[in-house]
Write an enzyme that holds these catalytic residues in place. Structure first.
Site, short mmCIF file in Angstrom:
data_model
loop_
_atom_site.label_atom_id
_atom_site.label_comp_id
_atom_site.label_asym_id
_atom_site.label_seq_id
_atom_site.Cartn_x
_atom_site.Cartn_y
_atom_site.Cartn_z
N ASP A 170 36.22 51.04 37.28
CA ASP A 170 37.62 50.89 36.88
C ASP A 170 37.52 50.65 35.39
OD1 ASP A 170 40.05 49.69 36.00
OD2 ASP A 170 40.57 49.40 38.11
N HIS A 171 37.82 51.65 34.60
CA HIS A 171 37.46 51.53 33.18
C HIS A 171 38.22 50.41 32.47
CE1 HIS A 171 41.05 54.00 32.40
NE2 HIS A 171 40.95 53.66 31.14
N LYS A 190 37.21 47.16 29.21
CA LYS A 190 37.91 46.94 27.96
C LYS A 190 37.64 45.52 27.46
CE LYS A 190 41.69 50.17 28.99
NZ LYS A 190 41.62 51.25 28.03
N HIS A 207 43.91 49.71 38.07
CA HIS A 207 43.96 48.96 36.82
C HIS A 207 44.93 47.76 36.85
CE1 HIS A 207 41.89 52.52 35.75
NE2 HIS A 207 42.93 53.25 35.41
#
Ligand code: BG6
Length: 488
Positions: free
Chosen positions: A177-178, A182, A240
């Site tokens: 889950d990019h 972050k 997200h």
């Protein structure tokens, strides 16, 4: 572990993600000396490319970087191309041979990282075949990185999970889950658990509501075919948005180990109230963009996009009021919203604190300014605390002031999400990847909403491109006496 070693096999190496994110991230790791000579990348896809073609693609993907000390040809020489048919078992033998050769050449200790970055309907077959053809058996470690979408509902996710679990153990699986890569998403935990200031207030006694917004200016662009079958709920909320929610709402973990952190996140998702079908309209708002004006230019509506049904019922916007039914959060609404073609690209979290019992300093109700803690995730990265202080005049009134921490000054050196995540995986740190239990609970929450929406046609389009989304999303908060903070 410094300088982790591995042969990385990227399935889907001619795709958009590989070119836009993966190659540049591997380059940054190399440039920053996080990986050294002990790595090789095998690009795998259907298309018949030569090594040279492939290396040219890689070089093109890093053309914006200008680091005098890095020889790009030398970097690209670590990349190899292997045309591949997922259904053809003989191809796996060829790939095995290639991996072994590169392992010897680059002394990667038999470590293998498989990266699935292609159409998800092949994930299962690919995992099965990698196992049956012996590619998952190695002297070193074997890990699997898998991109979204991880299924399209709970059932399909479970099926996919069972398939990959028959070839890889849970601790070998790194579900991307990019958002978890972050910098400022990772900062949520640090900020919460490294300060004495917030924790005592972080509950339903002092917080009135929390708002999580992730808005985009872009529409669905070239991805209509995928997106029209997915929609914002599955594309953004299931992963997200719920991941950010879990980080904001979780209890302090007893240790910073992946197991402890993930188990606290899972508890949040277990406490997340799953709506009854007849509650969906009350708690969730959907929207789809109409035409409008962005940057002075007229843009098309969603339904006019390529690959999109001209009568599409797919949402490009979701706003919802979520409730977490535990001691800490009972009664505190968590409002989330995400949408395409909105006014600005921005992801941020606003924590709104309750008012004082009596405020001596404002005359009018409307001058009342609650304390806000804003976590700016992107594009601006920082933290702002909104407070009240004395105005520079003779009156005893108060004025809002903002204390700001700006994390974006050193942007060039701030790691990119994918860079962080690839490095974590190579080091065997799964903290910032989603565990199956999180995926399963997220789908169960989303499935109810998706079902209701599938069975009932919406009155779309209902918001203009370049706007802040549908009116109903404002009403969702107004009904509770709140409104969305537009703080950026
Ligand atoms: C992806 C979605 O997961 O996240 C895209 O599939 C979306 O539709 C993107 O645009 C947003 O990511 P970011 O990092 O630009 O906020």
């Amino acid at each position: 572990v410094n300088n982790p070693k591995a042969v990385m096999v990227i399935f889907g190496a001619t795709g958009d993600l590989a070119n836009r994110k993966l190659f540049p991230s591997i380059y940054r790791l190399y440039r920053n000396k996080k990986i050294s000579d002990n790595f090789a990348v095998i690009g795998v896809a259907r298309r018949p490319l030569t090594n040279e073609d492939f290396r040219n693609n890689v070089k093109k993907s890093i053309e914006d970087f200008d680091d005098p000390h890095i020889d790009k040809d030398e970097f690209a020489s670590h990349f190899h191309y292997n045309p591949f048919d997922i259904q053809d078992l003989t191809h796996y033998q060829g790939l095995e041979k290639r991996i072994t050769e590169l392992d010897e050449k680059h002394q990667t200790d038999g470590n293998r990282l498989f990266y699935f970055s292609m159409a998800p309907n092949f994930f299962g077959t690919l995992a099965d075949n990698l196992k049956s053809q012996g590619l998952t058996q190695t002297e070193g470690w074997t890990r699997l990185v898998i991109e979204k979408p991880f299924g399209h509902d709970y059932e399909s996710a479970k099926k996919l999970n069972d398939q990959i679990r028959s070839a890889f153990t849970e601790d070998q699986i790194y579900r991307i889950d990019h958002y978890l890569g972050k910098e400022m998403v990772q900062n949520i935990e640090v900020m919460r658990f490294a300060n004495a200031l917030f924790e005592p207030l972080w509950n339903n006694k002092y917080i009135s509501n929390i708002q999580i917004t992730s808005s985009e200016v872009l529409g669905v662009e070239e991805r209509g075919r995928y997106y029209d079958g997915a929609g914002a709920l599955k594309d953004m909320v299931q992963n997200h948005m719920l991941q950010m929610l879990a980080l904001i709402a979780m209890e302090p973990p007893i240790k910073l180990t992946p197991e402890e952190i993930r188990s606290e996140k899972v508890k949040v998702l277990r406490a997340l109230r799953v709506f009854e079908e007849n509650e969906v309209d009350e708690y969730v708002v959907r929207g789809q963009y109409d035409k409008g004006i962005i940057d002075g230019e007229e843009v098309n509506s969603y339904r006019e996009g390529t690959g999109v049904d001209e009568d599409s019922n797919t949402e490009t916007y979701v706003a919802a009021k979520l409730m977490i039914d535990n001691f800490r959060w009972s009664g505190v609404p968590f409002y989330i919203r995400t949408g395409k073609r909105m006014k600005q690209k921005s992801t941020e979290i606003v924590v709104e604190f309750k008012d004082l019992p009596i405020n001596l300093y404002y005359g009018n109700e409307e001058d009342k300014k609650p304390n806000l803690l804003v976590i700016h995730i992107q594009p601006y990265e920082g933290i702002t605390l909104h407070m009240n202080a004395k105005k520079g005049d003779a009156n005893a009134t108060s004025t809002p002031v903002a204390l700001t921490y700006d994390n974006s000054t050193d942007k060039m050196n701030t790691p990119e999400a994918y860079e962080t995540l690839i490095y974590d995986c190579m080091r065997g740190d799964s903290t910032n990847f989603t565990h199956w239990n999180e995926v399963a609970l997220s789908w169960k929450f989303v499935d109810v909403i998706a079902n209701v929406w599938n069975n009932k046609k919406a009155e779309f389009p209902n918001y203009e491109s370049g706007s802040n989304g549908p009116k109903a999303a404002d009403e969702l908060l107004l009904n509770d006496g709140y409104s969305w903070w537009d703080v950026s």
